[in-house]
Design a protein around this motif. Structure first.
Motif: not given
Lengths: 278, 121
Positions: A116-133, A70-75
């Motif tokens: 994974p949550y960092s990626l999810a937040m990042l993708l949500k910020e890009e949502a305008a480019k990803m409608a219907g994806w 188990t290793n420490e990680t961060f956003f």
């Protein structure tokens, strides 16, 4: 700790996770396993080793392995890989998958979920480019304990301050007592599964992007090579592999090549798509 | 060398923050309340301000509002650093013009992460 006990714990961890414990990691072994021993009412690592030899209890062996891996990680750890994903890899994949409108991302060894949550937040910020994806983020780890924490999405004040910009905390988190919980809409974007990188993972299907960061450093050369070859088999030919800053494919797996100008990003040696980004 | 003004009424907090930030190659200025921080800014505007909330004479949020309304007061990066750790305070700070927010207690990793996020590291 005597050398037989060190070897016993080292063998348990290596065979179950691939993590190689060298002598200078004795301090880590002690700091991680003493709390585990105490939880079982044992007062020393010698007593824990004796318990292992006596019972050969697989659950105990997995607990030892999990405690050591188990290793420490961060956003947004290291920041740059996430910028590269957003600015280089994602735009190309959005073009390449425009007809299919589907994207699969795997974060291997996700620990407590920050990657994974960092990626999810990042993708949500890009949502305008990803409608219907349709975007799927699969997050896996060897340890069930960290996956439970990851699924809950509950983080301490300390954890949310390392790497997470305040704007994203305000946007995607709720305060729950002393803790901070990531919103259910972000949690729903990530699917968590227990998975051991040493075992066959071909059944998870093909991915466009794989984050396998700060995992290979703990493996010996042969294990690194096996894992990279199996990652290659599940990565789309025009997909991208992200490794940690101290990791490389060079001299280990020649089926990957570095993406020029993008440190830590690799693609198939046959791919032309990401190579064009260099 | 970029400059950082540490505004906190606790001498210990100022000392700890100074030690971390000097290691990160910042030139350090100190103030123990909002009013003396404003005087320091009028003399020379720092690149970054690490700002406590609760202080005597003038608190952090009043300082920030005054600063942002003053000539050249838009320039410095302002990072709140306070024991106020709820969403209402965070929102108030950001809408008053703070760039980042640290909830005390802090350590080197948090300072480094936040200073890096605002682009000064």
């Amino acid at each position: 700790m005597n050398s037989q006990d060190f070897q016993l714990f080292g063998d348990i961890v290596r065979t179950r996770s691939g993590l190689v414990l060298t002598e200078e990691k004795i301090y880590l072994l002690e700091s991680r396993l003493i709390p585990l021993a105490r939880r079982r009412g044992l007062d020393s690592l010698e007593a824990l080793a004796a318990e292992v030899r006596r019972t050969k209890d697989e659950r105990l062996l997995m607990e030892i392995t999990e405690a050591m891996t188990t290793n420490e990680t961060f956003f947004f750890r290291d920041t740059r890989p996430f910028d590269t994903f957003r600015d280089v890899v994602l735009p190309q994949l959005l073009k390449a998958r425009a007809a299919k409108k589907s994207l699969r991302i795997w974060t291997a060894a996700c620990s407590t979920g920050q990657e994974p949550y960092s990626l999810a937040m990042l993708l949500k910020e890009e949502a305008a480019k990803m409608a219907g994806w349709r975007v799927e983020i699969l997050a896996t780890d060897l340890s069930n304990e960290v996956l439970e924490k990851a699924k809950a999405g509950l983080y301490s004040q300390f954890e949310v301050q390392r790497g997470l910009p305040i704007q994203l905390l305000m946007k995607h988190f709720q305060q729950v007592g002393e803790m901070w919980q990531i919103d259910s809409s972000i949690r729903a974007m990530v699917k968590f599964q227990p998975r051991n990188l040493l075992e066959d993972f071909s059944s998870i299907g093909q991915f466009d992007v794989v984050f396998c960061r700060n995992v290979l450093i703990y493996f010996d050369q042969a294990t690194k090579s096996q894992v990279l070859n199996r990652v290659y088999d599940i990565l789309a030919v025009d997909g991208a592999l992200f490794l940690g800053g101290a990791e490389t494919v060079l001299g280990i797996c020649d089926r990957f090549k570095p993406v020029e100008g993008q440190r830590g990003v690799y693609t198939s040696a046959e791919s032309g798509l990401l190579a064009a980004a260099g | 060398m970029p400059s950082c003004l540490i505004v906190d009424d606790s001498k210990v907090v100022r000392m700890v923050a100074r030690r971390i930030l000097e290691d990160l190659s910042f030139g350090i200025l100190e103030a123990e309340d909002g009013k003396s921080a404003l005087s320091s800014c009028q003399e020379k505007m720092p690149d970054v301000i690490l700002l406590d909330w609760n202080m005597p004479v003038m608190n952090g949020i009043d300082f920030l509002r005054t600063l942002r309304g003053s000539k050249e007061g838009e320039q410095p990066i302002v990072i709140f650093c306070t024991t106020e750790n709820d969403m209402a305070h965070i929102r108030e700070a950001i809408s008053a013009g703070a760039n980042e927010y640290i909830m005390k207690p802090f350590d080197r990793a948090i300072i480094e992460a936040k200073f890096s996020q605002v682009g000064v590291l």
